[in-house]
Write an enzyme that holds these catalytic residues in place. Structure first.
Site, PDB file in Angstrom:
ATOM      1  N   ILE A  57     150.417  66.092  48.351  1.00  0.00           N
ATOM      2  CA  ILE A  57     150.855  66.378  47.399  1.00  0.00           C
ATOM      3  C   ILE A  57     152.726  66.477  47.353  1.00  0.00           C
ATOM      4  O   ILE A  57     152.829  65.776  46.368  1.00  0.00           O
ATOM      5  CB  ILE A  57     150.239  67.722  46.388  1.00  0.00           C
TER       6      ILE A  57
ATOM      7  N   ASP B   7     160.642  76.867  57.610  1.00  0.00           N
ATOM      8  CA  ASP B   7     159.336  77.647  57.542  1.00  0.00           C
ATOM      9  C   ASP B   7     159.755  78.718  56.171  1.00  0.00           C
ATOM     10  O   ASP B   7     160.298  79.694  56.812  1.00  0.00           O
ATOM     11  CB  ASP B   7     159.647  78.091  59.383  1.00  0.00           C
TER      12      ASP B   7
ATOM     13  N   SER C  16     145.662  76.101  41.873  1.00  0.00           N
ATOM     14  CA  SER C  16     144.144  75.543  42.270  1.00  0.00           C
ATOM     15  C   SER C  16     143.439  76.505  40.903  1.00  0.00           C
ATOM     16  O   SER C  16     142.954  77.584  41.206  1.00  0.00           O
ATOM     17  CB  SER C  16     143.962  76.099  43.691  1.00  0.00           C
TER      18      SER C  16
ATOM     19  N   TYR D 277     141.529  81.664  49.700  1.00  0.00           N
ATOM     20  CA  TYR D 277     141.971  80.574  49.431  1.00  0.00           C
ATOM     21  C   TYR D 277     142.226  80.820  47.734  1.00  0.00           C
ATOM     22  O   TYR D 277     143.531  80.705  47.205  1.00  0.00           O
ATOM     23  CB  TYR D 277     141.044  79.152  49.657  1.00  0.00           C
TER      24      TYR D 277
ATOM     25  N   LYS E 283     145.862  82.260  46.027  1.00  0.00           N
ATOM     26  CA  LYS E 283     146.710  81.767  44.386  1.00  0.00           C
ATOM     27  C   LYS E 283     147.069  82.227  43.484  1.00  0.00           C
ATOM     28  O   LYS E 283     148.208  82.549  42.855  1.00  0.00           O
ATOM     29  CB  LYS E 283     145.715  81.121  43.974  1.00  0.00           C
TER      30      LYS E 283
HETATM   31  C1  UD1 Z   1     138.193  72.689  47.140  1.00  0.00           C
HETATM   32  C2  UD1 Z   1     139.215  74.109  46.179  1.00  0.00           C
HETATM   33  C3  UD1 Z   1     140.199  73.655  45.542  1.00  0.00           C
HETATM   34  C4  UD1 Z   1     141.175  72.704  46.436  1.00  0.00           C
HETATM   35  C5  UD1 Z   1     140.458  72.114  47.447  1.00  0.00           C
HETATM   36  C6  UD1 Z   1     141.466  71.860  48.090  1.00  0.00           C
HETATM   37  C7  UD1 Z   1     137.328  75.684  45.497  1.00  0.00           C
HETATM   38  C8  UD1 Z   1     136.277  75.696  44.739  1.00  0.00           C
HETATM   39  N1  UD1 Z   1     137.948  73.965  45.692  1.00  0.00           N
HETATM   40  O1  UD1 Z   1     138.152  71.404  46.180  1.00  0.00           O
HETATM   41  O2  UD1 Z   1     140.904  74.590  44.283  1.00  0.00           O
HETATM   42  O3  UD1 Z   1     143.065  72.389  45.912  1.00  0.00           O
HETATM   43  O4  UD1 Z   1     139.830  72.677  48.132  1.00  0.00           O
HETATM   44  O5  UD1 Z   1     140.673  71.415  49.798  1.00  0.00           O
HETATM   45  O6  UD1 Z   1     137.821  76.167  46.095  1.00  0.00           O
HETATM   46  N2  UD1 Z   1     131.952  66.771  49.629  1.00  0.00           N
HETATM   47  C9  UD1 Z   1     130.638  65.849  50.676  1.00  0.00           C
HETATM   48  N3  UD1 Z   1     130.891  66.153  51.932  1.00  0.00           N
HETATM   49  C10 UD1 Z   1     132.015  65.950  52.191  1.00  0.00           C
HETATM   50  C11 UD1 Z   1     133.008  67.000  52.007  1.00  0.00           C
HETATM   51  C12 UD1 Z   1     132.620  67.013  50.472  1.00  0.00           C
HETATM   52  O7  UD1 Z   1     129.003  65.834  49.954  1.00  0.00           O
HETATM   53  O8  UD1 Z   1     132.737  65.786  53.517  1.00  0.00           O
HETATM   54  C13 UD1 Z   1     131.678  67.249  48.641  1.00  0.00           C
HETATM   55  C14 UD1 Z   1     131.771  68.675  48.315  1.00  0.00           C
HETATM   56  O9  UD1 Z   1     130.792  69.144  48.545  1.00  0.00           O
HETATM   57  C15 UD1 Z   1     131.792  69.154  46.832  1.00  0.00           C
HETATM   58  C16 UD1 Z   1     133.074  67.368  46.855  1.00  0.00           C
HETATM   59  O10 UD1 Z   1     132.550  66.732  47.600  1.00  0.00           O
HETATM   60  O11 UD1 Z   1     131.342  68.351  45.686  1.00  0.00           O
HETATM   61  C17 UD1 Z   1     134.534  67.773  46.627  1.00  0.00           C
HETATM   62  O12 UD1 Z   1     135.406  68.428  47.859  1.00  0.00           O
HETATM   63  P1  UD1 Z   1     135.744  68.903  48.062  1.00  0.00           P
HETATM   64  O13 UD1 Z   1     136.864  67.786  48.820  1.00  0.00           O
HETATM   65  O14 UD1 Z   1     135.810  69.191  49.758  1.00  0.00           O
HETATM   66  O15 UD1 Z   1     136.586  69.913  48.047  1.00  0.00           O
HETATM   67  P2  UD1 Z   1     136.336  71.664  46.827  1.00  0.00           P
HETATM   68  O16 UD1 Z   1     135.480  71.816  47.348  1.00  0.00           O
HETATM   69  O17 UD1 Z   1     135.865  70.905  45.477  1.00  0.00           O
END
Ligand code: UD1
Length: 325
Positions: A12, A51, A116, A140, A144
């Protein structure tokens, strides 16, 4: 105007640095290159390797005098934060305290802080606006929220202004292809989908198909990183102009499910992207969608690139060259 971007070599951060440069700012990037990339540094920006855990390094860079500072240097994997809270406390909270104290001593204000949607925890209503209860469900998100509280106190006690920007799910890459660094071992959905598309991973695990959503998979609000980056410039200018701090959500206000994302990725990449339904991932809410009406109202912020096809195609441009790996 001179801006210091801490964590400006990361995913970002590099987009944010590019946005400030595009707006004619004089940019210095400060980064320890632990998760940031040298290839994300721009010729037209100054780079200082340092750092946030070393206050004297912050003091040295801040002696340059800046009109503001963007702070994006943090650990960001929500799942990892539950396993290693000590590392998250140190980087995300102690690191931020170092920045605030050094910025305050150097007279640098405002601070634009990368917060976040994780500060909210599970949604009690949708879309989530800024006054939604803040009950983070992972460490996390807690870090924040703690930094947001510190910022608020420093504002009250020291007159240090800030903008806390609560990102929903950042995705995509610069449409002009100016960002070169690819995140290693990504933990987020779209980069993982792309690694499957190019064969770095065998298949995608879909975390749950039994959520109360339209297709049973998790719904998130994906927002293009260039739209996020642009909002940092606008938020900075807003805080300077009004001499008033700001807390805003940034999301596209549109929910996209995991299965919808995979389907569009298959169509756009032409790759099969095998996916397997697995159990739910601990701590994942069914649906997270932002209300971004405050960003629209105060900043006139309207996302330009946050439609699913642009998110997928700009990410694919970064990954397709790795097909043969
Ligand atoms: C999380 C944090 C967000 C943070 C972000 C940064 C929470 C609620 N959200 O987002 O604030 O900025 O991480 O890393 O803590 N998924 C799959 N398979 C995968 C990976 C993800 O199905 O292999 C699904 C997850 O279950 C979710 C969606 O994809 O429904 C997005 O997941 P992800 O990209 O990991 O982001 P968040 O967990 O939403």
């Amino acid at each position: 105007m001179k801006i210091l971007i801490i964590g400006g070599a990361g995913y970002i951060g590099s987009h944010v640095a590019r946005a400030f440069l595009d707006h004619g700012y004089e940019v210095t990037v400060f980064d320890n290159l632990q998760t940031g990339f040298r290839e994300n540094l721009f010729e037209d920006a100054r780079f200082v390797h340092g750092d946030i855990m070393h206050p004297e390094q912050l003091r040295a860079v801040m002696a340059g005098g800046y009109d503001g500072c963007v702070h994006l240097a943090a650990l960001k994997a929500a799942g990892q934060s539950m396993l290693h809270p000590d590392a998250y406390a140190e980087s995300n909270i102690s690191g931020a305290i170092n920045i605030l104290n050094q910025a305050s001593a150097a007279g640098i204000s405002p601070i634009i802080f990368s917060s976040s949607a994780a500060v909210y925890g599970s949604p009690q209503y949708l879309p989530i606006d800024e006054s939604h209860p803040k009950e983070p469900e992972n460490f996390y998100g807690f870090t924040k929220l703690e930094v947001e509280r510190l910022l608020d106190w420093y504002d009250r006690l020291k007159g240090m202004r800030y903008a806390a920007i609560r990102y929903f799910n950042a995705a995509g890459y610069d449409v002009q292809g100016r960002i070169k660094g690819l995140e290693l071992n990504p933990e987020n959905l779209l980069p993982i989908v792309m690694e499957v598309a190019v064969g770095i991973r065998e298949k995608l695990s879909v975390f749950g198909d039994d959520y109360p959503t339209r297709d049973g998979s998790g719904i998130r609000d994906y927002v293009h990183v260039s739209d996020l980056a642009e909002a940092h410039v606008t938020a900075f200018e807003y805080v300077v102009k009004h001499d008033k701090s700001l807390v805003i959500n940034l999301g596209s206000q549109t929910g996209v499910s995991v299965l919808e994302m995979v389907e569009r990725a298959r169509a756009i990449t032409g790759m099969p992207i095998p996916a397997e339904i697995r159990g739910r991932r601990a701590g994942d809410p069914a649906e997270l969608v932002a209300s971004s009406s405050k960003a629209l109202e105060l900043l006139g912020w309207v996302p330009k690139y946050s439609d699913v096809d642009t998110l997928v195609s700009t990410t694919w441009k970064m990954y397709e060259k790795h097909v043969s790996r």
